[in-house]
Design a protein around this motif. Structure first.
Motif, PDB file in Angstrom:
ATOM      1  N   ALA A  88       0.854  -1.195   0.000  1.00  0.00           N
ATOM      2  CA  ALA A  88       0.000   0.000   0.000  1.00  0.00           C
ATOM      3  C   ALA A  88       0.883   1.236   0.000  1.00  0.00           C
ATOM      4  O   ALA A  88       1.935   1.259   0.634  1.00  0.00           O
ATOM      5  CB  ALA A  88      -0.891  -0.004   1.237  1.00  0.00           C
ATOM      6  N   ASN A  90       0.695   5.455   0.678  1.00  0.00           N
ATOM      7  CA  ASN A  90      -0.101   6.564   1.177  1.00  0.00           C
ATOM      8  C   ASN A  90       0.642   7.843   0.776  1.00  0.00           C
ATOM      9  O   ASN A  90       0.546   8.302  -0.353  1.00  0.00           O
ATOM     10  CB  ASN A  90      -0.255   6.369   2.694  1.00  0.00           C
ATOM     11  CG  ASN A  90      -1.024   7.440   3.414  1.00  0.00           C
ATOM     12  OD1 ASN A  90      -1.405   8.440   2.844  1.00  0.00           O
ATOM     13  ND2 ASN A  90      -1.244   7.233   4.703  1.00  0.00           N
ATOM     14  N   GLY A  92       3.870   8.081   0.404  1.00  0.00           N
ATOM     15  CA  GLY A  92       5.052   7.722  -0.399  1.00  0.00           C
ATOM     16  C   GLY A  92       6.360   8.179   0.231  1.00  0.00           C
ATOM     17  O   GLY A  92       7.371   8.294  -0.452  1.00  0.00           O
ATOM     18  N   ASN A  93       6.355   8.420   1.546  1.00  0.00           N
ATOM     19  CA  ASN A  93       7.568   8.907   2.213  1.00  0.00           C
ATOM     20  C   ASN A  93       8.318   7.821   2.970  1.00  0.00           C
ATOM     21  O   ASN A  93       9.306   8.126   3.628  1.00  0.00           O
ATOM     22  CB  ASN A  93       7.228  10.035   3.198  1.00  0.00           C
ATOM     23  CG  ASN A  93       7.014  11.349   2.486  1.00  0.00           C
ATOM     24  OD1 ASN A  93       6.219  11.407   1.550  1.00  0.00           O
ATOM     25  ND2 ASN A  93       7.701  12.385   2.891  1.00  0.00           N
ATOM     26  N   GLY A  94       7.824   6.588   2.917  1.00  0.00           N
ATOM     27  CA  GLY A  94       8.513   5.504   3.626  1.00  0.00           C
ATOM     28  C   GLY A  94       9.905   5.335   3.046  1.00  0.00           C
ATOM     29  O   GLY A  94      10.072   5.316   1.836  1.00  0.00           O
ATOM     30  N   ASN A 151       5.066  16.656  10.967  1.00  0.00           N
ATOM     31  CA  ASN A 151       5.450  18.042  10.707  1.00  0.00           C
ATOM     32  C   ASN A 151       5.828  18.309   9.260  1.00  0.00           C
ATOM     33  O   ASN A 151       6.317  19.392   8.944  1.00  0.00           O
ATOM     34  CB  ASN A 151       6.637  18.424  11.600  1.00  0.00           C
ATOM     35  CG  ASN A 151       6.311  18.252  13.065  1.00  0.00           C
ATOM     36  OD1 ASN A 151       5.166  18.402  13.463  1.00  0.00           O
ATOM     37  ND2 ASN A 151       7.310  17.909  13.849  1.00  0.00           N
ATOM     38  N   GLY A 156       2.166  10.719   4.691  1.00  0.00           N
ATOM     39  CA  GLY A 156       0.844  10.154   4.913  1.00  0.00           C
ATOM     40  C   GLY A 156       0.475  10.299   6.390  1.00  0.00           C
ATOM     41  O   GLY A 156       1.269   9.923   7.257  1.00  0.00           O
ATOM     42  N   TYR A 166       5.273  11.283  15.368  1.00  0.00           N
ATOM     43  CA  TYR A 166       5.859  12.462  16.008  1.00  0.00           C
ATOM     44  C   TYR A 166       5.220  13.711  15.398  1.00  0.00           C
ATOM     45  O   TYR A 166       4.979  13.752  14.195  1.00  0.00           O
ATOM     46  CB  TYR A 166       7.362  12.540  15.728  1.00  0.00           C
ATOM     47  CG  TYR A 166       8.178  11.461  16.392  1.00  0.00           C
ATOM     48  CD1 TYR A 166       8.835  11.713  17.589  1.00  0.00           C
ATOM     49  CD2 TYR A 166       8.301  10.203  15.820  1.00  0.00           C
ATOM     50  CE1 TYR A 166       9.598  10.730  18.198  1.00  0.00           C
ATOM     51  CE2 TYR A 166       9.066   9.215  16.425  1.00  0.00           C
ATOM     52  CZ  TYR A 166       9.714   9.486  17.615  1.00  0.00           C
ATOM     53  OH  TYR A 166      10.467   8.515  18.211  1.00  0.00           O
ATOM     54  N   VAL A 217      -4.720  -0.079   6.673  1.00  0.00           N
ATOM     55  CA  VAL A 217      -5.678   0.696   7.458  1.00  0.00           C
ATOM     56  C   VAL A 217      -6.415   1.621   6.490  1.00  0.00           C
ATOM     57  O   VAL A 217      -5.816   2.528   5.905  1.00  0.00           O
ATOM     58  CB  VAL A 217      -4.952   1.499   8.557  1.00  0.00           C
ATOM     59  CG1 VAL A 217      -5.945   2.340   9.348  1.00  0.00           C
ATOM     60  CG2 VAL A 217      -4.198   0.550   9.483  1.00  0.00           C
TER      61      VAL A 217
END
Ligand SMILES: Cc1cc2nc3c(=O)[nH]c(=O)nc-3n(C[C@H](O)[C@H](O)[C@H](O)COP(=O)(O)OP(=O)(O)OC[C@H]3O[C@@H](n4cnc5c(N)ncnc54)[C@H](O)[C@@H]3O)c2cc1C
Length: 454
Positions: A88, A90, A92-94, A151, A156, A166, A217
């Motif tokens: 999946a 979301n 795309g920052n993983g 921040n 996502g 955080y 999720v």
């Protein structure tokens, strides 16, 4: 690899399969067998949504742009039955290096699941599995509510939440995982469940910290707070220091006693001329120039050469990090959590940063640090969720950022060097409870694209 639609249709027409991957039986199978089960007939594509980094990107052969929860269910069932690796996406920052889809893999693009809704008194928010931080904040701002988010606008909202979460408000509300009330989750068996602390205590525990390893999720309900215009204000901005002040800035941050309304960030980043600089970014919820300067007096005493601090509304709190959100290029991440800021260590980090940043195409490289007041977060027992880092005081990230993959090896050397300099302990112990829940809910490890937990 991206396919043009002309290629795709030629492919479908002739039924040819090229070993080069220019045509794909996978796409044809999905068009024939999965598409009729989806809410619309045009949801299968070969164009993957852009990711934050192209480094070790999943590069899927096919993308399903789900529009409903049922689309997610149908796609997961299809993939597990047909043994198709899937992931999946979301925000795309993983930045995991465990993505390995390739042309035989399928990406479930959650972007259309971006609803953000509130209960009547705005004490609860339900966030869609594809909502970004900026979408979540904009909708919360319009609704008159504060929601815990990360921040950076491009992340996502639930991508961050499932890993702990955080954000600027965590001094007051704790980690995002501490504020989750329920989750709608598609698990490996293809069922959709509403997971709460009462309904499925184990899964509820594990999803909050290791969500990507256990399901998709589709939405989650978290605590939120009704907010007035005054409640939306924060004082934030950048204090820029000359490089010779680095040790003093580091020591000042080590000595800062944060309060629940304050956060401190430190960036080693290039300025607009490409020159490496030391930037401390204070944040104070409901603060102003007077209270902010008082809270961060030790940094002001070091004589910043520039000061962009100002009072901004909730929907602009994250504007300062928008440059960090730029898509593409190569940005492997090297993260470390630690308890103390040691000036001599940061001088070594600075030297390593400046050396890498000088390489061609690497000017945007950075080292980032963040610290929050953890009183509220630590009032929640560590055993309450699978999130392991509740007691870590400082988090730092080396981000080698470069335009040509020929720098991969040097980037790894730089990132590992910074991480090694920062680490006070080497890795976290394996979590046996999490491993046994993973075995129960996902025995075949179909959610296998995220950091390994077994
Ligand atoms: C520039 C930048 C800024 C960041 N800022 C913050 C911050 O302020 N606070 C913070 O806590 N973290 C922050 N992070 C870390 C970030 O939360 C993680 O990298 C997170 O995994 C990114 O989620 P995503 O949805 O953007 O990425 P994706 O790559 O889309 O997802 C990452 C992983 O989570 C899974 N996933 C995403 N959404 C779902 C879902 N709905 N259900 C199940 N699995 C899902 C994906 O399958 C994938 O395995 C930041 C990262 C970057 C690169």
């Amino acid at each position: 690899m991206k396919f043009t639609s002309r290629f795709l249709w030629a492919c479908a027409f002739t039924g040819l399969v090229f070993a080069t991957g220019n045509c794909s039986t996978l796409v044809q199978r999905l068009q024939t067998d999965l598409s009729p089960q989806l809410s619309q007939n045009n949801l299968i594509s070969t164009t993957a949504p852009a990711r934050w980094s192209d480094f070790d990107a999943p590069n899927p052969g096919v993308v399903v742009n789900v529009r409903t929860e049922s689309d997610v269910v149908a796609t997961v069932k299809f993939c597990t039955k047909q043994n198709i690796p899937f992931l999946a996406q979301n925000g795309g920052n993983g930045w995991a290096t465990t993505f390995h889809l390739g042309k035989n893999g399928l990406l479930i693009n959650l972007a259309a699941l971006n609803q953000v809704t509130f209960n009547t008194n705005k004490t609860q928010v339900t966030i869609g599995g594809g909502s970004t931080v900026s979408n979540t904040i904009n909708k919360a701002y319009a609704a008159g509510a504060l929601v815990l988010t990360g921040n950076c606008n491009c992340v996502g909202a639930l991508g961050a939440t499932l890993g702990g979460g955080y954000g600027n408000l965590m001094g007051m509300y704790g980690f995002a995982v501490d504020n989750v009330l329920s989750l709608r989750v598609v698990t490996a068996d293809g069922n959709i469940r509403t997971v709460t602390a009462q309904s499925d205590p184990d899964l509820f525990w594990a999803l909050r910290g290791a969500g990507p390893n256990l399901g998709i999720v589709t939405s989650a309900t978290l605590k939120s707070s009704p907010a007035s215009t005054q409640d939306f204000q924060a004082w934030r901005g950048d204090l820029v220091f000359t490089e010779d002040k680095l040790e003093d800035v580091v020591q000042a941050i080590e000595n800062l006693v944060l309060t629940p309304d304050t956060v401190i960030f430190l960036y080693l980043l290039a300025d607009s001329t490409g020159t490496p600089s030391v930037v401390a970014s204070p944040f104070q919820y409901k603060g102003n120039a007077t209270t902010g300067r008082a809270a961060f007096a030790s940094l002001y005493a070091l004589g910043p050469v520039a000061d962009t601090t100002e009072v901004v509304p909730y929907n602009e709190w994250n504007a300062g990090s928008d440059a960090l959100c730029k898509r593409g290029d190569f940005k492997p991440g090297f993260a470390a959590g630690f308890q103390h800021m040691i000036p001599s260590t940061w001088r070594q980090i600075w030297d390593a940063y400046v050396a890498f940043q000088k390489l061609p195409g690497a000017a945007s490289t950075g080292v980032l640090l963040e610290a929050y007041d953890l009183t509220k977060a630590r009032s929640v027992p560590s055993s309450s969720s699978a999130f392991p880092n509740r007691n870590v005081r400082f988090n730092a990230f080396a981000i080698p950022w470069y335009t040509n993959s020929s720098l991969d090896a040097q980037a790894a050397e730089f990132g590992n060097n910074v991480r090694d300099l920062l680490r006070v302990t080497s890795g976290l112990p394996r979590n046996q409870t999490l491993q046994s829940i993973k075995k129960r809910y996902d025995p075949k490890d179909v959610f296998n694209q995220w950091f390994n937990i077994h």
